[in-house]
Design a protein around this motif. Structure first.
Motif, mmCIF file in Angstrom:
data_model
loop_
_atom_site.group_PDB
_atom_site.id
_atom_site.type_symbol
_atom_site.label_atom_id
_atom_site.label_comp_id
_atom_site.label_asym_id
_atom_site.label_seq_id
_atom_site.Cartn_x
_atom_site.Cartn_y
_atom_site.Cartn_z
ATOM 1 N N SER A 25 -2.274 -5.931 0.579
ATOM 2 C CA SER A 25 -1.948 -6.191 1.982
ATOM 3 C C SER A 25 -2.165 -4.938 2.836
ATOM 4 C CB SER A 25 -0.515 -6.698 2.121
ATOM 5 O OG SER A 25 0.415 -5.729 1.691
ATOM 6 N N HIS A 26 -1.800 -3.784 2.320
ATOM 7 C CA HIS A 26 -1.970 -2.563 3.102
ATOM 8 C C HIS A 26 -3.435 -2.150 3.197
ATOM 9 C CE1 HIS A 26 2.136 -1.337 4.179
ATOM 10 N NE2 HIS A 26 2.416 -2.201 3.237
ATOM 11 N N TYR A 29 -4.712 -4.386 5.892
ATOM 12 C CA TYR A 29 -4.188 -3.931 7.183
ATOM 13 C C TYR A 29 -5.024 -2.767 7.712
ATOM 14 C CZ TYR A 29 -0.983 -1.588 10.445
ATOM 15 O OH TYR A 29 -0.432 -0.975 11.539
ATOM 16 N N TRP A 30 -5.226 -1.763 6.866
ATOM 17 C CA TRP A 30 -5.960 -0.577 7.319
ATOM 18 C C TRP A 30 -7.436 -0.880 7.555
ATOM 19 C CZ3 TRP A 30 -3.625 3.123 9.621
ATOM 20 C CH2 TRP A 30 -2.290 3.370 9.329
ATOM 21 N N ARG A 33 -7.473 -2.518 10.924
ATOM 22 C CA ARG A 33 -7.223 -1.514 11.961
ATOM 23 C C ARG A 33 -8.479 -0.675 12.219
ATOM 24 N NH1 ARG A 33 -1.545 1.262 12.933
ATOM 25 N NH2 ARG A 33 -2.172 2.793 14.461
ATOM 26 N N VAL A 68 3.478 -12.446 8.837
ATOM 27 C CA VAL A 68 2.953 -11.617 7.747
ATOM 28 C C VAL A 68 3.675 -11.976 6.450
ATOM 29 C CG1 VAL A 68 2.714 -9.260 6.886
ATOM 30 C CG2 VAL A 68 2.252 -9.743 9.279
ATOM 31 N N ASN A 82 -3.151 -10.302 7.536
ATOM 32 C CA ASN A 82 -2.976 -8.860 7.336
ATOM 33 C C ASN A 82 -4.023 -8.064 8.112
ATOM 34 O OD1 ASN A 82 -0.663 -8.458 5.535
ATOM 35 N ND2 ASN A 82 -1.846 -9.714 4.139
ATOM 36 N N ALA A 85 -2.961 -8.168 11.730
ATOM 37 C CA ALA A 85 -1.860 -7.231 11.983
ATOM 38 C C ALA A 85 -2.401 -5.811 12.137
ATOM 39 C CB ALA A 85 -0.841 -7.292 10.851
ATOM 40 N N GLY A 86 -3.385 -5.456 11.343
ATOM 41 C CA GLY A 86 -3.988 -4.129 11.469
ATOM 42 C C GLY A 86 -4.779 -3.979 12.752
ATOM 43 N N TYR A 95 5.681 -3.829 9.974
ATOM 44 C CA TYR A 95 4.733 -4.344 8.989
ATOM 45 C C TYR A 95 5.197 -4.087 7.554
ATOM 46 C CZ TYR A 95 0.391 -5.294 6.555
ATOM 47 O OH TYR A 95 -0.527 -5.806 5.704
ATOM 48 N N THR A 99 5.699 -6.904 4.541
ATOM 49 C CA THR A 99 4.868 -6.968 3.338
ATOM 50 C C THR A 99 5.696 -6.804 2.069
ATOM 51 O OG1 THR A 99 4.319 -4.614 3.479
ATOM 52 C CG2 THR A 99 2.785 -6.164 4.485
#
Length: 158
Positions: A25-26, A29-30, A33, A68, A82, A85-86, A95, A99
């Motif tokens: 998920s991270h 996200y990144w 972004r 999320v 995800n 969200a980023g 966030y 997660t």
């Protein structure tokens, strides 16, 4: 995949799934972004304005962190949410808890019933029901899309 974790303690399998949920998920996200920041000036800009991306961003913008968390209980939508969200730069203070809770739910689901359902599916026990269920869902989606399209094209009543 269940053969890879056969014989592992429940807690170890749960921890593996939890860690993979948070990591995936991270990373998404990144990526979202970074793509929103730098992709607007590249050949990817057209893809960032696709309807599915716009819808996911709209839902995340309206409903925020609970979306999320709930996305972890879906298949396919999780990545879009995800990434949205980023791209919307959701603050990490909202966030991260979303997660963590979503990854806990995802790990619990897959550690318990997930493998049983997958094994039944692969072993052929669920094929007739699965095909019937998928056909029913496909019919429902096609009907909904057709009716929705027709309603949108109809002139508004005065």
């Amino acid at each position: 995949m269940d053969h890879l974790v056969d014989g592992w303690p429940y807690a170890a399998v749960f921890a593996l799934f939890f860690a993979s949920g948070v990591a995936r998920s991270h990373l998404t996200y990144w990526a979202g972004r970074g793509l929103r920041h730098g992709g607007g000036r590249s050949r990817l800009a057209g893809h960032l304005d696709r309807p599915v991306v716009a819808r996911a961003e709209g839902v995340v913008r309206r409903l925020g962190a609970p979306v999320v968390t709930l996305s972890f209980l879906t298949v396919g939508l999780q990545t879009a949410v995800n990434a949205a969200a980023g791209s919307l730069r959701m603050p990490m203070s909202r966030y991260l808890p979303a997660t963590v809770v979503g990854s806990l739910a995802w790990a619990a689901l897959y550690t318990t019933v997930g493998f049983a359902v997958a094994r039944a599916w692969v072993d052929g026990l669920a094929w007739p029901w699965a095909v019937g269920g998928l056909a029913a869902v496909a019919l429902l989606v096609a009907t909904s899309l057709a009716v929705g399209s027709r309603l949108r094209r109809r002139p508004a009543a005065v």
